[in-house]
Design a protein around this motif. Sequence first.
Motif, PDB file in Angstrom:
ATOM      1  N   PHE A  36      -1.943  -0.167  26.354  1.00 20.65           N
ATOM      2  CA  PHE A  36      -2.514  -1.263  25.578  1.00 20.65           C
ATOM      3  C   PHE A  36      -2.943  -2.428  26.481  1.00 20.65           C
ATOM      4  O   PHE A  36      -4.081  -2.900  26.408  1.00 20.65           O
ATOM      5  N   PHE A  37      -2.016  -2.896  27.341  1.00 16.73           N
ATOM      6  CA  PHE A  37      -2.319  -4.082  28.138  1.00 16.73           C
ATOM      7  C   PHE A  37      -3.361  -3.804  29.218  1.00 16.73           C
ATOM      8  O   PHE A  37      -4.268  -4.614  29.442  1.00 16.73           O
ATOM      9  N   ILE A  38      -3.240  -2.663  29.877  1.00 18.93           N
ATOM     10  CA  ILE A  38      -4.248  -2.320  30.889  1.00 18.93           C
ATOM     11  C   ILE A  38      -5.595  -2.064  30.223  1.00 18.93           C
ATOM     12  O   ILE A  38      -6.647  -2.485  30.716  1.00 18.93           O
ATOM     13  N   GLY A  39      -5.571  -1.385  29.067  1.00 23.72           N
ATOM     14  CA  GLY A  39      -6.808  -1.132  28.332  1.00 23.72           C
ATOM     15  C   GLY A  39      -7.462  -2.407  27.868  1.00 23.72           C
ATOM     16  O   GLY A  39      -8.699  -2.558  27.953  1.00 23.72           O
ATOM     17  N   ARG A  40      -6.650  -3.353  27.396  1.00 25.97           N
ATOM     18  CA  ARG A  40      -7.220  -4.634  26.958  1.00 25.97           C
ATOM     19  C   ARG A  40      -7.833  -5.392  28.136  1.00 25.97           C
ATOM     20  O   ARG A  40      -8.894  -6.024  28.003  1.00 25.97           O
ATOM     21  N   TRP A  41      -7.184  -5.310  29.295  1.00 27.37           N
ATOM     22  CA  TRP A  41      -7.722  -5.960  30.490  1.00 27.37           C
ATOM     23  C   TRP A  41      -9.066  -5.338  30.891  1.00 27.37           C
ATOM     24  O   TRP A  41     -10.020  -6.036  31.202  1.00 27.37           O
ATOM     25  N   ILE A  42      -9.106  -4.002  30.852  1.00 21.97           N
ATOM     26  CA  ILE A  42     -10.351  -3.302  31.182  1.00 21.97           C
ATOM     27  C   ILE A  42     -11.444  -3.646  30.168  1.00 21.97           C
ATOM     28  O   ILE A  42     -12.605  -3.862  30.529  1.00 21.97           O
ATOM     29  N   ALA A  43     -11.061  -3.711  28.871  1.00 25.57           N
ATOM     30  CA  ALA A  43     -12.040  -4.063  27.830  1.00 25.57           C
ATOM     31  C   ALA A  43     -12.609  -5.452  28.076  1.00 25.57           C
ATOM     32  O   ALA A  43     -13.812  -5.691  27.929  1.00 25.57           O
ATOM     33  N   GLY A  44     -11.742  -6.392  28.461  1.00 28.20           N
ATOM     34  CA  GLY A  44     -12.219  -7.737  28.765  1.00 28.20           C
ATOM     35  C   GLY A  44     -13.199  -7.753  29.929  1.00 28.20           C
ATOM     36  O   GLY A  44     -14.206  -8.466  29.899  1.00 28.20           O
ATOM     37  N   ALA A  67     -23.252  -8.492  20.636  1.00 29.98           N
ATOM     38  CA  ALA A  67     -22.990  -7.276  21.405  1.00 29.98           C
ATOM     39  C   ALA A  67     -21.615  -7.331  22.059  1.00 29.98           C
ATOM     40  O   ALA A  67     -20.871  -6.332  22.069  1.00 29.98           O
ATOM     41  N   ALA A  68     -21.238  -8.491  22.597  1.00 31.32           N
ATOM     42  CA  ALA A  68     -19.940  -8.632  23.259  1.00 31.32           C
ATOM     43  C   ALA A  68     -18.796  -8.471  22.266  1.00 31.32           C
ATOM     44  O   ALA A  68     -17.824  -7.745  22.530  1.00 31.32           O
ATOM     45  N   ASN A  69     -18.885  -9.124  21.123  1.00 31.31           N
ATOM     46  CA  ASN A  69     -17.814  -9.029  20.124  1.00 31.31           C
ATOM     47  C   ASN A  69     -17.685  -7.617  19.552  1.00 31.31           C
ATOM     48  O   ASN A  69     -16.574  -7.102  19.382  1.00 31.31           O
ATOM     49  N   ALA A  70     -18.826  -6.990  19.246  1.00 34.86           N
ATOM     50  CA  ALA A  70     -18.789  -5.631  18.699  1.00 34.86           C
ATOM     51  C   ALA A  70     -18.194  -4.652  19.710  1.00 34.86           C
ATOM     52  O   ALA A  70     -17.383  -3.781  19.354  1.00 34.86           O
ATOM     53  N   THR A  71     -18.565  -4.783  20.971  1.00 34.29           N
ATOM     54  CA  THR A  71     -18.034  -3.901  22.012  1.00 34.29           C
ATOM     55  C   THR A  71     -16.538  -4.095  22.178  1.00 34.29           C
ATOM     56  O   THR A  71     -15.776  -3.122  22.291  1.00 34.29           O
ATOM     57  N   TYR A  72     -16.090  -5.347  22.178  1.00 37.62           N
ATOM     58  CA  TYR A  72     -14.664  -5.627  22.375  1.00 37.62           C
ATOM     59  C   TYR A  72     -13.826  -5.073  21.224  1.00 37.62           C
ATOM     60  O   TYR A  72     -12.779  -4.450  21.447  1.00 37.62           O
ATOM     61  N   ILE A  76     -10.948  -2.154  21.578  1.00 39.00           N
ATOM     62  CA  ILE A  76      -9.558  -2.424  21.175  1.00 39.00           C
ATOM     63  C   ILE A  76      -9.069  -1.378  20.176  1.00 39.00           C
ATOM     64  O   ILE A  76      -7.922  -0.912  20.242  1.00 39.00           O
ATOM     65  N   VAL A  77      -9.935  -0.996  19.237  1.00 40.94           N
ATOM     66  CA  VAL A  77      -9.551   0.037  18.263  1.00 40.94           C
ATOM     67  C   VAL A  77      -9.226   1.344  18.977  1.00 40.94           C
ATOM     68  O   VAL A  77      -8.214   2.002  18.698  1.00 40.94           O
ATOM     69  N   VAL A  78     -10.053   1.741  19.936  1.00 48.20           N
ATOM     70  CA  VAL A  78      -9.811   2.977  20.697  1.00 48.20           C
ATOM     71  C   VAL A  78      -8.519   2.873  21.490  1.00 48.20           C
ATOM     72  O   VAL A  78      -7.717   3.827  21.547  1.00 48.20           O
ATOM     73  N   ILE A  79      -8.257   1.719  22.095  1.00 49.07           N
ATOM     74  CA  ILE A  79      -7.042   1.528  22.896  1.00 49.07           C
ATOM     75  C   ILE A  79      -5.796   1.605  22.026  1.00 49.07           C
ATOM     76  O   ILE A  79      -4.788   2.231  22.403  1.00 49.07           O
ATOM     77  N   ALA A  96      -8.183   8.697   9.072  1.00 46.35           N
ATOM     78  CA  ALA A  96      -8.610   8.951   7.698  1.00 46.35           C
ATOM     79  C   ALA A  96      -8.393   7.725   6.819  1.00 46.35           C
ATOM     80  O   ALA A  96      -9.252   7.366   6.001  1.00 46.35           O
ATOM     81  N   VAL A  97      -7.230   7.077   7.006  1.00 49.97           N
ATOM     82  CA  VAL A  97      -6.933   5.877   6.216  1.00 49.97           C
ATOM     83  C   VAL A  97      -7.923   4.765   6.540  1.00 49.97           C
ATOM     84  O   VAL A  97      -8.458   4.091   5.655  1.00 49.97           O
ATOM     85  N   PHE A  98      -8.194   4.563   7.837  1.00 53.91           N
ATOM     86  CA  PHE A  98      -9.148   3.539   8.235  1.00 53.91           C
ATOM     87  C   PHE A  98     -10.545   3.838   7.688  1.00 53.91           C
ATOM     88  O   PHE A  98     -11.278   2.938   7.266  1.00 53.91           O
ATOM     89  N   GLY A  99     -10.900   5.128   7.693  1.00 54.63           N
ATOM     90  CA  GLY A  99     -12.213   5.509   7.164  1.00 54.63           C
ATOM     91  C   GLY A  99     -12.329   5.229   5.684  1.00 54.63           C
ATOM     92  O   GLY A  99     -13.338   4.702   5.209  1.00 54.63           O
ATOM     93  N   ALA A 100     -11.265   5.587   4.923  1.00 53.97           N
ATOM     94  CA  ALA A 100     -11.267   5.333   3.481  1.00 53.97           C
ATOM     95  C   ALA A 100     -11.289   3.830   3.187  1.00 53.97           C
ATOM     96  O   ALA A 100     -12.008   3.361   2.297  1.00 53.97           O
TER      97      ALA A 100
END
Length: 280
Positions: A36-44, A67-72, A76-79, A96-100
Amino acid sequence: MLKIEHYEDKVQHYSDLAMTYATEYGLKILGSLLIFFIGRWIAGKIVFLIKKGLNKAKVDPTLVSFAANATYVGLIVVIVIAAISNLGVETTSFVAVFGAAGLAVGLALKDTLSNVGAAVLIIFFRPFKVGDFIETSGVMGTVKTINLFSTTLTTTDNRSIIIPNGTLINGNIINYTGNDKRRVDMVFDIDYKDDLRLAKEVIMEVLKANPKVLAEPAPVVAVGALAQNSVQIFARPWVAVDDYWDGMFEMTEAVKLEFDKHGISIPFPQMDLHVRKGEI
């Protein structure tokens, strides 16, 4: 004695069990936190590079922010899903729950989301940008802000008009400042008894004398129509977009003053009435 040994065996059993769970799940929890933390750092860092690249390319600030907000958010969702999956939790049900939930929210907010979709079209296709003077939905004004839900125009008398993006994108949009040049269309009426050639020469001299009038395209002065009460002369000079209103006002005033100097009249609508005396 037997009771003490039995108690010690239980303590040892639970200690071993706790150590096993701590070793197994502790490492998973630690791994998930690292993801989570390394992924968030990479996302930033990725978002920073995207914003830097778009700003360097002189992309509209609204598009850069979107574009920046949508990408971030997407990263974060993937991380988060990757971190949960590392714990051994089945993530298929979460997806599935998120999709519904997304479908339900989309149906409930379809009008609002249509404005967001329209904002994406405006930002990417750029029929106008902040600072442009446009006409749309029966109103005119300078574009002040473009957000995900609406566009705000400032009128020439300093009123703010907020237009939903969905309404705006579905109508005609006239961008008066989309190009660097603009033609000023003016019509001058003279009397049928006045010298037509002289009037045309006077108008052309006024146009050429104005510093705001461009040499290319060359200004045009021509007879446009033979109206009921006057001869209409069309003047078509070109100016820079920023000089449109000032140039039009200056040239209109100058033509009137030159007409007065040369005795060229601007006729008013009139009617000749002939009365015949009937025979008695």
